[in-house]
Design an enzyme around this catalytic site. Sequence first.
Site, PDB file in Angstrom:
ATOM      1  N   LYS A  37     -26.879 -26.598 -22.958  1.00 40.73           N
ATOM      2  CA  LYS A  37     -26.604 -26.361 -21.548  1.00 40.73           C
ATOM      3  C   LYS A  37     -27.385 -25.156 -21.006  1.00 40.73           C
ATOM      4  O   LYS A  37     -27.741 -25.129 -19.822  1.00 40.73           O
ATOM      5  CB  LYS A  37     -25.098 -26.177 -21.335  1.00 40.73           C
ATOM      6  CG  LYS A  37     -24.299 -27.464 -21.563  1.00 40.73           C
ATOM      7  CD  LYS A  37     -24.746 -28.579 -20.624  1.00 40.73           C
ATOM      8  CE  LYS A  37     -23.851 -29.791 -20.694  1.00 40.73           C
ATOM      9  NZ  LYS A  37     -24.208 -30.830 -19.692  1.00 40.73           N
ATOM     10  N   SER A  59     -24.995 -28.586 -15.766  1.00 42.21           N
ATOM     11  CA  SER A  59     -24.984 -27.732 -16.949  1.00 42.21           C
ATOM     12  C   SER A  59     -23.523 -27.496 -17.307  1.00 42.21           C
ATOM     13  O   SER A  59     -22.756 -28.446 -17.450  1.00 42.21           O
ATOM     14  CB  SER A  59     -25.749 -26.429 -16.684  1.00 42.21           C
ATOM     15  OG  SER A  59     -25.697 -25.577 -17.794  1.00 42.21           O
ATOM     16  N   TYR A  84     -23.309 -27.077 -28.451  1.00 45.94           N
ATOM     17  CA  TYR A  84     -23.227 -27.475 -27.045  1.00 45.94           C
ATOM     18  C   TYR A  84     -23.849 -26.432 -26.117  1.00 45.94           C
ATOM     19  O   TYR A  84     -24.646 -26.762 -25.226  1.00 45.94           O
ATOM     20  CB  TYR A  84     -21.761 -27.684 -26.685  1.00 45.94           C
ATOM     21  CG  TYR A  84     -21.472 -28.043 -25.252  1.00 45.94           C
ATOM     22  CD1 TYR A  84     -21.779 -29.307 -24.759  1.00 45.94           C
ATOM     23  CD2 TYR A  84     -20.851 -27.133 -24.396  1.00 45.94           C
ATOM     24  CE1 TYR A  84     -21.485 -29.651 -23.444  1.00 45.94           C
ATOM     25  CE2 TYR A  84     -20.554 -27.465 -23.090  1.00 45.94           C
ATOM     26  CZ  TYR A  84     -20.879 -28.723 -22.618  1.00 45.94           C
ATOM     27  OH  TYR A  84     -20.591 -29.058 -21.309  1.00 45.94           O
TER      28      TYR A  84
END
Length: 280
Positions: free
Chosen positions: A158, A140, A154
């Site tokens: 994650k 992650s 982004y």
Amino acid sequence: MSGRTDWSGRHVLVTGGSSGIGLELVRQLHRAGAVVSVIALDDTDLRRLRSSAPDVHVRGADVTDAAAMDLAVAELAAEVGPVRSLFTSAGISKPGYVQDLELGDFRAQMEVNYFGTLHAVRAVLPGMLQAGDGTITCISSAAGLLGVFGYAAYGPSKFAVRGLCAVLRQELKPHGVSVTAVYPPDVDTPQLAMEEPLQPPELRAISGTIKPLTPQRVAAAILRGTGSGRSTVIPDFQTRALRRLVGTAPQFVDRVLDRIIAKARQRKPADPRRNPRPTP
């Protein structure tokens, strides 16, 4: 599985293993005696890996294509046996202000970072369940622990990997499969070098509070954590401290980040697109 993992002779698959953290994992696993396979985009990096490490088993495939991942994993299993350990390192990042990013940027990062992880897990899982043994390690990010300015595309991808790992750990532990989630800060990789020119000043100010780690340090921490069956790996002290603060004092973290962002905005030159000069 129980005890410490012996990598010697173990079939280990690394997605995104032709560059960055993934490539360093390949190198360290190879030195530890593992049978190493790599699935990555069939590009210059993968061709370089093929020529420099002929004993690494390589397949070119896009992690966003579930059918291609299933086929690549099946071919590798037929060649060297079922995958017993998986490291999902394939990932992309494109930072920017939320209003400037294209919808395709959001979709692409979710497809690669989250669905690419999911497709790899689902491809190797039948063999692990049949054997009653396996390790799954998903990378992650520190941006999967808290929201970070400039990572509107982004960060959520994650966070999704983080949530997936939390569920997988519960579901797979009774079957002898351990799951490890990794939360590194910035790492000195080609991906970071590509990303830096796109970072808004506010993101650069936040990122500047922690020096990028080396891929070697991160990969070593990942292998130690996975090998000992840990559910979480955070390779540096600062990110570990940040994680604790996010859990115990989230408003304090918000205030600190807000101050960093405000200072960065004071130093930032005005954007003519948002403050156009009046026409004469």
